[in-house]
Scaffold this motif. Structure first.
Motif, PDB file in Angstrom:
ATOM      1  N   UNK A 221       6.652   0.097   0.221  1.00  0.00           N
ATOM      2  CA  UNK A 221       7.139   1.365   0.767  1.00  0.00           C
ATOM      3  C   UNK A 221       6.872   2.520  -0.200  1.00  0.00           C
ATOM      4  N   UNK A 222       6.807   3.724   0.347  1.00  0.00           N
ATOM      5  CA  UNK A 222       6.710   4.919  -0.490  1.00  0.00           C
ATOM      6  C   UNK A 222       7.504   6.036   0.172  1.00  0.00           C
ATOM      7  N   UNK A 223       7.793   7.057  -0.616  1.00  0.00           N
ATOM      8  CA  UNK A 223       8.472   8.230  -0.074  1.00  0.00           C
ATOM      9  C   UNK A 223       7.460   9.353   0.068  1.00  0.00           C
ATOM     10  N   UNK A 224       7.685  10.198   1.053  1.00  0.00           N
ATOM     11  CA  UNK A 224       6.762  11.298   1.327  1.00  0.00           C
ATOM     12  C   UNK A 224       7.570  12.537   1.670  1.00  0.00           C
ATOM     13  N   UNK A 225       7.031  13.674   1.287  1.00  0.00           N
ATOM     14  CA  UNK A 225       7.666  14.951   1.606  1.00  0.00           C
ATOM     15  C   UNK A 225       6.577  16.017   1.699  1.00  0.00           C
ATOM     16  N   UNK A 226       6.804  17.077   2.471  1.00  0.00           N
ATOM     17  CA  UNK A 226       5.838  18.175   2.496  1.00  0.00           C
ATOM     18  C   UNK A 226       5.799  18.892   1.154  1.00  0.00           C
ATOM     19  N   UNK A 227       4.660  19.485   0.859  1.00  0.00           N
ATOM     20  CA  UNK A 227       4.519  20.281  -0.344  1.00  0.00           C
ATOM     21  C   UNK A 227       5.598  21.366  -0.369  1.00  0.00           C
ATOM     22  N   UNK A 228       6.196  21.577  -1.557  1.00  0.00           N
ATOM     23  CA  UNK A 228       7.193  22.629  -1.797  1.00  0.00           C
ATOM     24  C   UNK A 228       8.517  22.404  -1.076  1.00  0.00           C
ATOM     25  N   UNK A 229       8.743  21.222  -0.504  1.00  0.00           N
ATOM     26  CA  UNK A 229      10.039  20.971   0.125  1.00  0.00           C
ATOM     27  C   UNK A 229      11.063  20.569  -0.931  1.00  0.00           C
ATOM     28  N   UNK A 230      12.320  20.912  -0.671  1.00  0.00           N
ATOM     29  CA  UNK A 230      13.419  20.571  -1.578  1.00  0.00           C
ATOM     30  C   UNK A 230      14.625  20.173  -0.745  1.00  0.00           C
ATOM     31  N   UNK A 231      15.635  19.640  -1.440  1.00  0.00           N
ATOM     32  CA  UNK A 231      16.917  19.279  -0.808  1.00  0.00           C
ATOM     33  C   UNK A 231      16.738  18.310   0.349  1.00  0.00           C
ATOM     34  N   UNK A 232      15.721  17.460   0.249  1.00  0.00           N
ATOM     35  CA  UNK A 232      15.545  16.420   1.244  1.00  0.00           C
ATOM     36  C   UNK A 232      14.850  16.848   2.512  1.00  0.00           C
ATOM     37  N   UNK A 233      14.403  18.119   2.584  1.00  0.00           N
ATOM     38  CA  UNK A 233      13.726  18.582   3.807  1.00  0.00           C
ATOM     39  C   UNK A 233      12.396  17.846   3.973  1.00  0.00           C
ATOM     40  N   UNK A 234      12.280  17.104   5.056  1.00  0.00           N
ATOM     41  CA  UNK A 234      11.045  16.384   5.335  1.00  0.00           C
ATOM     42  C   UNK A 234      10.826  15.152   4.485  1.00  0.00           C
ATOM     43  N   UNK A 235      11.817  14.753   3.712  1.00  0.00           N
ATOM     44  CA  UNK A 235      11.685  13.591   2.827  1.00  0.00           C
ATOM     45  C   UNK A 235      12.049  12.316   3.591  1.00  0.00           C
ATOM     46  N   UNK A 236      11.135  11.350   3.601  1.00  0.00           N
ATOM     47  CA  UNK A 236      11.398  10.082   4.282  1.00  0.00           C
ATOM     48  C   UNK A 236      10.793   8.923   3.489  1.00  0.00           C
ATOM     49  N   UNK A 237      11.371   7.746   3.706  1.00  0.00           N
ATOM     50  CA  UNK A 237      10.796   6.521   3.158  1.00  0.00           C
ATOM     51  C   UNK A 237       9.934   5.881   4.224  1.00  0.00           C
ATOM     52  N   UNK A 254       0.148  20.760   6.016  1.00  0.00           N
ATOM     53  CA  UNK A 254      -1.219  20.395   5.620  1.00  0.00           C
ATOM     54  C   UNK A 254      -1.254  19.479   4.408  1.00  0.00           C
ATOM     55  N   UNK A 255      -0.240  19.585   3.525  1.00  0.00           N
ATOM     56  CA  UNK A 255      -0.253  18.810   2.287  1.00  0.00           C
ATOM     57  C   UNK A 255       1.117  18.177   2.050  1.00  0.00           C
ATOM     58  N   UNK A 256       1.081  17.044   1.340  1.00  0.00           N
ATOM     59  CA  UNK A 256       2.291  16.265   1.090  1.00  0.00           C
ATOM     60  C   UNK A 256       2.251  15.689  -0.320  1.00  0.00           C
ATOM     61  N   UNK A 257       3.448  15.354  -0.816  1.00  0.00           N
ATOM     62  CA  UNK A 257       3.572  14.559  -2.039  1.00  0.00           C
ATOM     63  C   UNK A 257       4.100  13.177  -1.669  1.00  0.00           C
ATOM     64  N   UNK A 258       3.567  12.179  -2.347  1.00  0.00           N
ATOM     65  CA  UNK A 258       4.096  10.830  -2.188  1.00  0.00           C
ATOM     66  C   UNK A 258       4.461  10.268  -3.552  1.00  0.00           C
ATOM     67  N   UNK A 259       5.317   9.256  -3.533  1.00  0.00           N
ATOM     68  CA  UNK A 259       5.665   8.512  -4.745  1.00  0.00           C
ATOM     69  C   UNK A 259       6.134   7.130  -4.322  1.00  0.00           C
ATOM     70  N   UNK A 260       5.880   6.110  -5.128  1.00  0.00           N
ATOM     71  CA  UNK A 260       6.397   4.775  -4.798  1.00  0.00           C
ATOM     72  C   UNK A 260       7.920   4.804  -4.690  1.00  0.00           C
ATOM     73  N   UNK A 261       8.463   4.059  -3.746  1.00  0.00           N
ATOM     74  CA  UNK A 261       9.917   3.971  -3.635  1.00  0.00           C
ATOM     75  C   UNK A 261      10.443   2.990  -4.665  1.00  0.00           C
ATOM     76  N   UNK A 262      11.427   3.439  -5.441  1.00  0.00           N
ATOM     77  CA  UNK A 262      12.092   2.592  -6.434  1.00  0.00           C
ATOM     78  C   UNK A 262      13.517   2.343  -5.952  1.00  0.00           C
ATOM     79  N   UNK A 263      13.867   1.086  -5.791  1.00  0.00           N
ATOM     80  CA  UNK A 263      15.222   0.740  -5.367  1.00  0.00           C
ATOM     81  C   UNK A 263      16.131   0.797  -6.597  1.00  0.00           C
TER      82      UNK A 263
END
Length: 407
Positions: A221-237, A254-263
């Protein structure tokens, strides 16, 4: 080549009437006080003087607090057409004047200095900069300055414009713009991930097409969010290809950031995230949030409703010196790499010797606006943070000599 003349608006540079300000208005909102009556008094001021830019800016803040972001943008734009500088005068005297270089935008566009300086004997003048103005010529007299402009796509031209004149700034300038500009999610990761005391999941920037292709590599799994989003806006696993396809269907960015999900759950199955403010290299606790959900934000964490969580939060605050000693090497490393006078980090303690980093920035909020009955334990630690920040400003102002405008 034809010379480009930067515009300056001297008549709009000197700060006018003092603002009510973000801190005072937010405090009223969080305590359930009637913002409508405040708005009515501001509208009466505007009826008397349609060029009262401070009233317009305070009205824009009220609209943001009420969730009317479009009204916020319109009112702020009208205020900035009238003037670019605004003052937040202290209730008494004024040991020095701090000039805050700020950007138009919502509450995440700038370091929320008012919460740090609400009761300080420091006058704060806010100068709203743009990339075309002559910033040095426009700046009013001050004893020290701070770049409060936060890192985001809209602010990058502003940070670059400030950076071009920062070396000629006549007074001490805190939080260098070129160092703030590095605080993208992937940029902060590149600066800090190699520290042995840090667990920093790799943050990567992807276009929509690249994200879809990365999903086919099955890095779940990984987490993804739109570029420049904060406070959980658009953030999903994202757990699988189906969830990724649905996410892209529901998010048009148009652009997103991802990161591996760490439990990062504790032994009791709960997630814990803390915010730390670092002032001139010294860490201070801002809050501990505890939740059964992995995506924790202080406002949606189970703190106000759960007395046991608040008791743990109080214990964390009380024992923070031990926490700071355990991670002293990591905080020293972060200070060396980030080179900022003031920054914040959202993190979780993993074991007893590592910090899992979620976000590093200069604009996350640090406040003491919680219910004083339920969160009485926060007041003393926050007072220590505020005092440290105020000492930093006063010490830098003392280094600058006589107050004056940039030459």
């Amino acid at each position: 080549m034809q010379a480009i003349h930067k515009r300056a608006a001297p008549s709009a540079c000197a700060p006018g009437p003092s603002l009510i300000g973000l801190a005072a208005l937010t405090r009223k909102a969080m305590r359930g006080e009637d913002l409508a009556s405040v708005a009515r008094s501001l509208l009466l001021r505007l009826a008397d003087d349609s060029r009262d830019a401070a009233a317009l800016l305070d009205l824009s803040t009220i609209e943001q607090l009420l969730g009317a972001s479009a009204n916020r943008v319109a009112l702020q734009a009208r205020a900035l057409e009238l003037r670019r500088a605004f003052t937040q005068a202290p209730s008494r005297g004024g040991a020095c004047t701090l000039l805050a270089l700020v950007a138009p935008g919502d509450f995440m566009a700038n370091t929320p200095l008012e919460f740090l300086l609400e009761d300080a004997d420091i006058r704060v003048d806010y100068l709203y900069v743009d990339a075309e103005m002559d910033i040095l010529a426009t700046a009013p007299a001050h004893d020290a300055a701070i770049v409060a402009v936060a890192e985001c796509a809209a602010n990058r031209p502003l940070l670059a414009a400030i950076a071009r004149v920062a070396g000629r700034w006549p007074q001490p300038l805190l939080n260098a713009p070129e160092h703030i500009a590095r605080l993208t999610r992937d940029g902060a990761w590149r600066l800090l991930y190699e520290e042995p005391g840090v667990i920093y999941p790799r943050n990567q920037r992807f276009s929509r097409r690249q994200l879809s292709e990365a999903g086919r590599a099955e890095n779940f799994p990984f987490i993804v969010r739109p570029l420049d989003s904060h406070a959980g806006a658009g953030l999903e696993k994202i757990e699988d290809k189906t969830e990724l396809a649905a996410y892209l269907q529901n998010h048009a960015e148009a652009f997103f950031y991802t990161a591996p999900f760490i439990d990062y759950r504790g032994a009791d199955g709960k997630f814990r995230k803390t915010r730390i403010a670092v002032v001139d290299g010294e860490p201070f606790p801002v809050h501990l949030a505890i939740s059964s959900r992995w995506m924790i934000h202080y406002l949606n964490a189970d703190m106000a409703e759960n007395a046991d969580h608040r008791a743990e939060g109080a214990l964390f605050m009380d024992r923070f010196p031990d926490f700071a000693r355990r991670h002293a090497h990591t905080f020293a490393f972060m200070q060396k790499k980030l080179q900022l006078d003031y920054f914040l980090v959202d993190c979780a303690e993993v074991g007893s010797d590592q910090l899992l980093i979620f976000e590093v920035g200069s604009a996350m909020i640090a406040h003491d606006l919680d219910c004083p009955e339920n969160f009485a334990y926060k007041s003393a630690p926050m007072r220590r943070l505020f005092d440290a920040f105020q000492r930093l400003i006063l010490s830098r102002a003392g280094e600058g000599g006589t107050s004056g405008a940039p030459a």
